[in-house]
Structure formats: C-alpha cells, structure tokens
Design a protein around this motif. Structure first.
Motif, PDB file in Angstrom:
ATOM      1  N   GLN A  52       0.369  -1.225   0.367  1.00  0.00           N
ATOM      2  CA  GLN A  52       0.121   0.181  -0.134  1.00  0.00           C
ATOM      3  C   GLN A  52       0.696   1.177  -0.242  1.00  0.00           C
ATOM      4  O   GLN A  52       0.520   1.988  -0.616  1.00  0.00           O
ATOM      5  CB  GLN A  52      -1.040   0.054   0.999  1.00  0.00           C
ATOM      6  CG  GLN A  52      -1.485   1.026   1.356  1.00  0.00           C
ATOM      7  CD  GLN A  52      -2.675   1.144   2.994  1.00  0.00           C
ATOM      8  OE1 GLN A  52      -2.589   0.132   2.992  1.00  0.00           O
ATOM      9  NE2 GLN A  52      -3.732   2.427   2.529  1.00  0.00           N
ATOM     10  N   LYS A  53       1.666   1.347   0.819  1.00  0.00           N
ATOM     11  CA  LYS A  53       2.966   2.679   0.532  1.00  0.00           C
ATOM     12  C   LYS A  53       3.433   2.544   0.102  1.00  0.00           C
ATOM     13  O   LYS A  53       3.620   3.500  -0.908  1.00  0.00           O
ATOM     14  CB  LYS A  53       4.020   2.319   1.705  1.00  0.00           C
ATOM     15  CG  LYS A  53       4.303   3.481   1.902  1.00  0.00           C
ATOM     16  CD  LYS A  53       6.134   2.835   2.837  1.00  0.00           C
ATOM     17  CE  LYS A  53       6.406   3.789   3.249  1.00  0.00           C
ATOM     18  NZ  LYS A  53       7.990   3.467   3.835  1.00  0.00           N
ATOM     19  N   ASN A  54       3.549   1.859  -1.459  1.00  0.00           N
ATOM     20  CA  ASN A  54       4.811   1.786  -2.484  1.00  0.00           C
ATOM     21  C   ASN A  54       3.807   2.212  -3.516  1.00  0.00           C
ATOM     22  O   ASN A  54       4.187   2.773  -4.740  1.00  0.00           O
ATOM     23  CB  ASN A  54       5.418   0.267  -2.701  1.00  0.00           C
ATOM     24  CG  ASN A  54       6.339   0.279  -2.618  1.00  0.00           C
ATOM     25  OD1 ASN A  54       7.406   1.163  -1.267  1.00  0.00           O
ATOM     26  ND2 ASN A  54       7.111  -1.335  -1.830  1.00  0.00           N
ATOM     27  N   PHE A  55       2.393   1.918  -3.424  1.00  0.00           N
ATOM     28  CA  PHE A  55       1.488   2.759  -4.448  1.00  0.00           C
ATOM     29  C   PHE A  55       1.179   4.029  -4.423  1.00  0.00           C
ATOM     30  O   PHE A  55       0.780   4.343  -4.825  1.00  0.00           O
ATOM     31  CB  PHE A  55       0.216   1.182  -4.387  1.00  0.00           C
ATOM     32  CG  PHE A  55      -1.430   1.512  -4.987  1.00  0.00           C
ATOM     33  CD1 PHE A  55      -0.861   0.999  -5.942  1.00  0.00           C
ATOM     34  CD2 PHE A  55      -2.091   2.031  -4.429  1.00  0.00           C
ATOM     35  CE1 PHE A  55      -2.257   1.550  -6.859  1.00  0.00           C
ATOM     36  CE2 PHE A  55      -3.614   2.802  -5.341  1.00  0.00           C
ATOM     37  CZ  PHE A  55      -3.026   2.577  -6.832  1.00  0.00           C
ATOM     38  N   ILE A  56       0.963   4.286  -2.743  1.00  0.00           N
ATOM     39  CA  ILE A  56       0.540   5.485  -2.497  1.00  0.00           C
ATOM     40  C   ILE A  56       1.926   6.608  -3.030  1.00  0.00           C
ATOM     41  O   ILE A  56       1.711   7.497  -3.898  1.00  0.00           O
ATOM     42  CB  ILE A  56       0.411   6.093  -1.148  1.00  0.00           C
ATOM     43  CG1 ILE A  56      -0.934   4.969  -0.534  1.00  0.00           C
ATOM     44  CG2 ILE A  56       0.133   7.583  -0.752  1.00  0.00           C
ATOM     45  CD1 ILE A  56      -0.999   5.268   1.179  1.00  0.00           C
ATOM     46  N   ASN A  57       2.721   5.533  -3.037  1.00  0.00           N
ATOM     47  CA  ASN A  57       4.374   6.483  -3.692  1.00  0.00           C
ATOM     48  C   ASN A  57       4.235   6.483  -5.222  1.00  0.00           C
ATOM     49  O   ASN A  57       4.696   7.634  -5.435  1.00  0.00           O
ATOM     50  CB  ASN A  57       5.578   6.025  -2.774  1.00  0.00           C
ATOM     51  CG  ASN A  57       6.151   6.282  -1.281  1.00  0.00           C
ATOM     52  OD1 ASN A  57       5.356   6.993  -0.793  1.00  0.00           O
ATOM     53  ND2 ASN A  57       6.788   5.612  -0.544  1.00  0.00           N
TER      54      ASN A  57
END
Length: 188
Positions: A52-57
């Motif tokens: 999720q963090k990589n997708f948001i970034n």
C-alpha cells in the motif's frame, strides 16, 4: 463575614476543580492507552501495508510529476522565443527538455507527499509497521548476497528486497540468493 464565606467557597471550588481535572485527565490518558492495536502484527499485514505504501508513493509521484510538467509548461508559455538558438540549441529542443526536467523533478517530490499521506492514514499501527520494517530490513541485510561476484549471466537478486510483497516472494528471494551463491562458488 462575607469575605470569610467567599474564601471558604473559593477553597472548595479549587479543591473540587483540581480533583475533577485529575479524574478527567486520567480518563483521557486511559482512553489514549486503550487505542493500542493488537500486539500481534503479522507479516502478512506488514507486506500488505508495504505494498500500500509503495502504491501511494507511486500515485503521489505520478501526480506531482504531472504537476511539475504543468507548472513548467505554464512558465514556458510566457516566454517569447524566435528562431534564434537558445544556449546554442534549437529552441524546441531546449523547451521540451525543460518540460521533461520539470516533470522529473516533480516526480522526485512524490514520495515525500506519499509517505506523509501513508503515515496519516495508518497512524494507529505506524509504530508496529516501523518495527516490522526494521526487522525485515535486518533480515534482508543478513541474508543478501555479496554483489562483488555478479556477472551478466549471474545477476544479484533484488539487493534491497524492494520487490518482496509477500512471504512467498521472500521465500523465492531466499532461493534466488542461495542459487546466486552456489553459481558464484561453482564458476569462480
């Protein structure tokens, strides 16, 4: 006599208000402590949040990259240019390179905003996520291979573990590291 009664009244109010403040302060403190998330933060949850963090970034980088392009185009729209060379180059090449650089710089600002958004949306479990992240990075550091023996036929498998988003990915990464070590030993 009236002043004596007011003095007693003030002392009673101050005692009661301080006791009331202490009680309400304890309730607030207890409420803050009761919002702790379950202490069992599994690896599956960690990998889900990492993805999720990589997708948001990536999403934030795309938006800020587009913003950088639009800002650069807005600034270039106000420039008058002739057919004369700019910096010794054709003006179209210089201006298009400027737009690309503006988009690239905007893209680089994306993870800053994405990380802030991720931290805001997951602030309840952020502490546990950070602990798991430290554990994960320590495991990656311990298990990764020495890249000094890499070659075109034997590339290093994901040195920082950036493509690991599940336990199966981690197990596959470990197998790839062992295969790299075996090949490096056999062929050197």
């Amino acid at each position: 006599m009236l002043t004596n009664q007011l003095g007693i009244f003030n002392r009673v109010i101050s005692k009661n208000s301080s006791a009331l403040f202490k009680q309400s302060g304890n309730k607030i403190f207890q409420r803050l402590n009761s919002t702790k998330v379950n202490e069992s933060f599994s690896w599956q949850e960690y990998f889900k949040l990492k993805k999720q963090k990589n997708f948001i970034n990536f999403g934030a980088s795309s938006i800020t990259g587009l913003g950088g392009v639009l800002i650069t185009l807005g600034a270039i729209a106000n420039i008058e240019f002739d057919e004369k060379p700019m910096f010794g180059f054709d003006p179209v090449i210089v201006l298009s390179t400027t737009v690309i650089l503006g988009g690239g710089i905007g893209y680089l600002f994306g993870p800053t905003f994405g990380s802030s958004l991720f931290k805001l949306s997951n602030r309840r479990i952020l502490h546990q996520f950070n602990k798991r992240d430290q554990q994960f990075l320590a495991r990656i550091k311990d298990k990764r291979v020495d890249p000094s023996s890499q070659s075109f036929s034997n590339p290093v498998p994901d040195y920082y573990g950036e493509k690991i988003y599940s336990l199966n990915d981690y197990k596959q990464w470990l197998r790839d590291c062992n295969a790299f070590r075996r090949k490096a030993k056999e062929f050197l």
